[in-house]
Design an enzyme around this catalytic site. Structure first.
Site, PDB file in Angstrom:
ATOM      1  N   LYS A  76       0.835  -1.212   0.000  1.00 41.39           N
ATOM      2  CA  LYS A  76       0.000   0.000   0.000  1.00 41.39           C
ATOM      3  C   LYS A  76       0.871   1.265   0.000  1.00 41.39           C
ATOM      4  O   LYS A  76       0.592   2.237  -0.715  1.00 41.39           O
ATOM      5  CB  LYS A  76      -0.920  -0.025   1.229  1.00 41.39           C
ATOM      6  CG  LYS A  76      -1.746   1.220   1.444  1.00 41.39           C
ATOM      7  CD  LYS A  76      -2.785   1.423   0.352  1.00 41.39           C
ATOM      8  CE  LYS A  76      -3.430   2.795   0.492  1.00 41.39           C
ATOM      9  NZ  LYS A  76      -4.403   3.064  -0.557  1.00 41.39           N
ATOM     10  N   LYS A 110       1.810  10.871   4.930  1.00 40.98           N
ATOM     11  CA  LYS A 110       2.152   9.743   5.820  1.00 40.98           C
ATOM     12  C   LYS A 110       2.577   8.524   5.004  1.00 40.98           C
ATOM     13  O   LYS A 110       3.581   7.884   5.288  1.00 40.98           O
ATOM     14  CB  LYS A 110       0.919   9.434   6.688  1.00 40.98           C
ATOM     15  CG  LYS A 110       0.988   8.217   7.566  1.00 40.98           C
ATOM     16  CD  LYS A 110       0.023   7.092   7.219  1.00 40.98           C
ATOM     17  CE  LYS A 110      -1.310   7.415   6.676  1.00 40.98           C
ATOM     18  NZ  LYS A 110      -2.165   6.297   6.347  1.00 40.98           N
TER      19      LYS A 110
HETATM   20  P1  NDP Z   1     -10.710   9.807   8.084  1.00 39.43           P
HETATM   21  O1  NDP Z   1      -9.879  10.924   8.603  1.00 39.43           O
HETATM   22  O2  NDP Z   1     -11.890  10.111   7.249  1.00 39.43           O
HETATM   23  O3  NDP Z   1     -11.227   8.931   9.326  1.00 39.43           O
HETATM   24  C1  NDP Z   1     -10.379   8.637  10.388  1.00 39.43           C
HETATM   25  C2  NDP Z   1     -11.110   7.766  11.398  1.00 39.43           C
HETATM   26  O4  NDP Z   1     -10.236   7.492  12.487  1.00 39.43           O
HETATM   27  C3  NDP Z   1     -12.343   8.445  12.004  1.00 39.43           C
HETATM   28  O5  NDP Z   1     -13.292   7.455  12.290  1.00 39.43           O
HETATM   29  C4  NDP Z   1     -11.783   9.047  13.292  1.00 39.43           C
HETATM   30  O6  NDP Z   1     -12.739   9.220  14.309  1.00 39.43           O
HETATM   31  C5  NDP Z   1     -10.834   7.933  13.701  1.00 39.43           C
HETATM   32  N1  NDP Z   1      -9.797   8.390  14.624  1.00 39.43           N
HETATM   33  C6  NDP Z   1      -8.881   9.366  14.415  1.00 39.43           C
HETATM   34  N2  NDP Z   1      -8.063   9.465  15.488  1.00 39.43           N
HETATM   35  C7  NDP Z   1      -8.502   8.544  16.386  1.00 39.43           C
HETATM   36  C8  NDP Z   1      -8.075   8.167  17.686  1.00 39.43           C
HETATM   37  N3  NDP Z   1      -7.023   8.762  18.287  1.00 39.43           N
HETATM   38  N4  NDP Z   1      -8.749   7.192  18.336  1.00 39.43           N
HETATM   39  C9  NDP Z   1      -9.799   6.587  17.748  1.00 39.43           C
HETATM   40  N5  NDP Z   1     -10.261   6.892  16.509  1.00 39.43           N
HETATM   41  C10 NDP Z   1      -9.599   7.858  15.836  1.00 39.43           C
HETATM   42  O7  NDP Z   1      -9.698   8.830   7.334  1.00 39.43           O
HETATM   43  P2  NDP Z   1      -9.956   7.866   6.083  1.00 39.43           P
HETATM   44  O8  NDP Z   1     -11.139   7.029   6.346  1.00 39.43           O
HETATM   45  O9  NDP Z   1      -9.839   8.654   4.832  1.00 39.43           O
HETATM   46  O10 NDP Z   1      -8.635   6.972   6.164  1.00 39.43           O
HETATM   47  C11 NDP Z   1      -8.485   5.906   7.096  1.00 39.43           C
HETATM   48  C12 NDP Z   1      -7.278   5.070   6.667  1.00 39.43           C
HETATM   49  O11 NDP Z   1      -7.524   4.552   5.364  1.00 39.43           O
HETATM   50  C13 NDP Z   1      -5.973   5.887   6.563  1.00 39.43           C
HETATM   51  O12 NDP Z   1      -4.903   5.107   6.991  1.00 39.43           O
HETATM   52  C14 NDP Z   1      -5.883   6.229   5.079  1.00 39.43           C
HETATM   53  O13 NDP Z   1      -4.545   6.459   4.691  1.00 39.43           O
HETATM   54  C15 NDP Z   1      -6.487   4.975   4.469  1.00 39.43           C
HETATM   55  N6  NDP Z   1      -7.095   5.146   3.128  1.00 39.43           N
HETATM   56  C16 NDP Z   1      -7.888   6.211   2.812  1.00 39.43           C
HETATM   57  C17 NDP Z   1      -8.450   6.322   1.556  1.00 39.43           C
HETATM   58  C18 NDP Z   1      -9.342   7.454   1.164  1.00 39.43           C
HETATM   59  O14 NDP Z   1      -9.630   7.594  -0.040  1.00 39.43           O
HETATM   60  N7  NDP Z   1      -9.822   8.287   2.083  1.00 39.43           N
HETATM   61  C19 NDP Z   1      -8.203   5.288   0.529  1.00 39.43           C
HETATM   62  C20 NDP Z   1      -7.431   4.179   0.991  1.00 39.43           C
HETATM   63  C21 NDP Z   1      -6.880   4.124   2.230  1.00 39.43           C
HETATM   64  P3  NDP Z   1     -13.591  10.600  14.405  1.00 39.43           P
HETATM   65  O15 NDP Z   1     -14.771  10.409  13.512  1.00 39.43           O
HETATM   66  O16 NDP Z   1     -13.951  10.674  15.844  1.00 39.43           O
HETATM   67  O17 NDP Z   1     -12.685  11.720  13.975  1.00 39.43           O
END
Ligand code: NDP
Length: 290
Positions: free
Chosen positions: A166, A235
Site C-alpha cells: 500500500k 504519511k
Molecule cells: P478519516 O480521517 O476520514 O477517518 C479517520 C477515522 O479514524 C475516524 O473514524 C476518526 O474518528 C478515527 N480516529 C482518528 N483518530 C482517532 C483516535 N485517536 N482514536 C480513535 N479513533 C480515531 O480517514 P480515512 O477514512 O480517509 O482513512 C483511514 C485510513 O484509510 C488511513 O490510513 C488512510 O490512509 C487509508 N485510506 C484512505 C483512503 C481514502 O480515499 N480516504 C483510501 C485508501 C486508504 P472521528 O470520527 O472521531 O474523527
C-alpha cells in the site's frame, strides 16, 4: 453467518466499508471515537453501535484509522479474545504489523495487515483492492468478511507485506501526481488546451491513474473534493521511503517526491484533498492547471 464482526473507525473509508458487513453477518458491531457516527451508521445500515469494550470482543475486528499509532493504542488498551482475528485496514506501518502479531500471540489472536485501495467510491461500491499480509490460515478465515467490501483480495506475503504494498502504491500515486502537474503546466505554458491534451494522453502511453481520474475529476475542474486527505498521502510516502531506507536503497525519485509532498502538505490549507498537492507547483509557476 453467526460470527460477530466489528468495525472500528467510521471515517471516510470505514463508514462505507462497514456498511457492507450486514450482507453476510447478523451481528455487526460498530464503534467510532465520535460516537454519533456509530449511531448514525446503526440507524442507516442496521448495524449495532457498541462500546469499544464490546467491539474489541468480536470474532473478527476490522479497524480503519489514520495511522498505526491509533490502532496500537486501541489494541493495547483492549486486546481481543482468544481465537479472534484483527484485520487492520489502516494504511499502516509494516513494523507495527509485526509488533501487533507478536503482541496478539500472547492473547492467542491473529493480526492481519489489510490496507485498501480504491478511494471512497470503491468503499461505497464494495470493490476495494485489499492487500493482505500475515498468517495464511487467518486470512482464509477472515476472507468471507473481507469479501463483503473487496474486489481484488490478495494475500501478498508475511506480516507487514500488505502495508508495504500500500505504501509503495501511494508513493507511485504521488510520483504520478507531481509529474502530471509539471507535464500539464508545461503544456499550458506552451499554449496547448489541457482538455484536448488529456484526451490524447489518456489514449497513449503516458497515462496513469492520476491522468485518468484525479486530473479530470479533481484538478482540471478545480473541485479538489476532500475524500483522501493530503496528510494521509504524506504519511504514506513517508512509510514507503522508510522501507527503501531500511533496505539501504538509493531512491532519488522517491526521496524527492516525499519531500515535495511533505512541502505541499505543510503549505496546504487545512482539510486539503491529496490532489491539492499540485497547488504548491502552481504557486511556484503562477500557472493554474485548468
Ligand atoms: P478519516 O480521517 O476520514 O477517518 C479517520 C477515522 O479514524 C475516524 O473514524 C476518526 O474518528 C478515527 N480516529 C482518528 N483518530 C482517532 C483516535 N485517536 N482514536 C480513535 N479513533 C480515531 O480517514 P480515512 O477514512 O480517509 O482513512 C483511514 C485510513 O484509510 C488511513 O490510513 C488512510 O490512509 C487509508 N485510506 C484512505 C483512503 C481514502 O480515499 N480516504 C483510501 C485508501 C486508504 P472521528 O470520527 O472521531 O474523527
Amino acid at each position: 453467518m453467526s460470527m460477530s464482526v466489528a468495525f472500528i473507525g467510521l471515517g471516510a473509508m470505514g463508514y462505507r466499508m462497514a456498511a457492507h458487513l450486514p450482507k453476510a453477518f447478523q451481528s455487526v458491531w460498530v464503534w467510532n471515537r465520535s460516537f454519533e457516527k456509530a449511531e448514525q451508521h446503526a440507524k442507516t445500515y442496521g448495524t449495532q453501535a457498541v462500546s469499544i469494550e464490546q467491539a474489541t470482543q468480536a470474532d473478527i475486528i476490522f479497524s480503519c484509522l489514520p495511522t498505526s499509532r491509533q490502532v496500537e493504542d486501541i489494541i493495547q488498551a483492549h486486546p481481543p479474545k482468544a481465537g479472534a482475528i484483527w484485520v487492520d485496514c489502516t494504511s499502516g506501518e509494516p513494523e507495527s504489523a509485526k509488533h501487533m502479531v507478536e503482541f496478539l500471540k500472547t492473547y492467542q489472536a491473529d493480526f492481519l495487515d489489510a490496507p485498501v485501495s480504491g478511494q471512497t467510491i470503491g468503499a461505497e461500491k464494495g470493490t476495494l483492492t485489499v492487500m493482505i499480509g500475515g498468517d495464511q490460515a487467518a486470512f482464509e478465515r477472515a476472507y468471507p468478511a473481507i469479501e463483503t467490501f473487496g474486489g481484488l483480495i490478495k494475500h501478498v506475503g508475511d506480516s507487514g507485506a500488505g502495508f508495504a504494498v500500500k505504501a509503495v502504491n501511494n508513493m507511485l500515486l504521488a510520483v504520478h501526481l507531481w509529474a502530471a502537474a509539471e507535464g500539464f503546466t508545461t503544456l499550458k505554458a506552451n499554449g496547448v488546451d489541457l482538455n484536448s491534451a488529456l484526451e490524447c494522453i489518456n489514449a497513449s502511453s503516458g497515462k496513469s491513474g492520476v491522468t485518468e481520474t484525479a486530473l479530470p475529476q479533481r484538478i482540471l475542474n478545480r473541485s479538489f473534493p476532500l475524500t483522501f486527505a493530503l496528510p494521509l498521502l504524506a504519511k504514506d510516502t513517508g512509510i514507503a521511503l522508510n522501507l527503501a531506507q531500511h533496505a539501504k536503497l538509493p531512491t532519488p525519485l522517491l526521496s524527492l517526491t516525499q519531500n515535495l509532498i511533505q512541502a505541499a502538505n505543510l503549505t496546504a490549507a487545512p482539510d486539503s484533498d491529496f490532489s491539492a498537492a499540485v497547488k504548491l507547483y502552481e504557486d511556484w509557476t503562477k500557472i493554474t492547471i485548468k
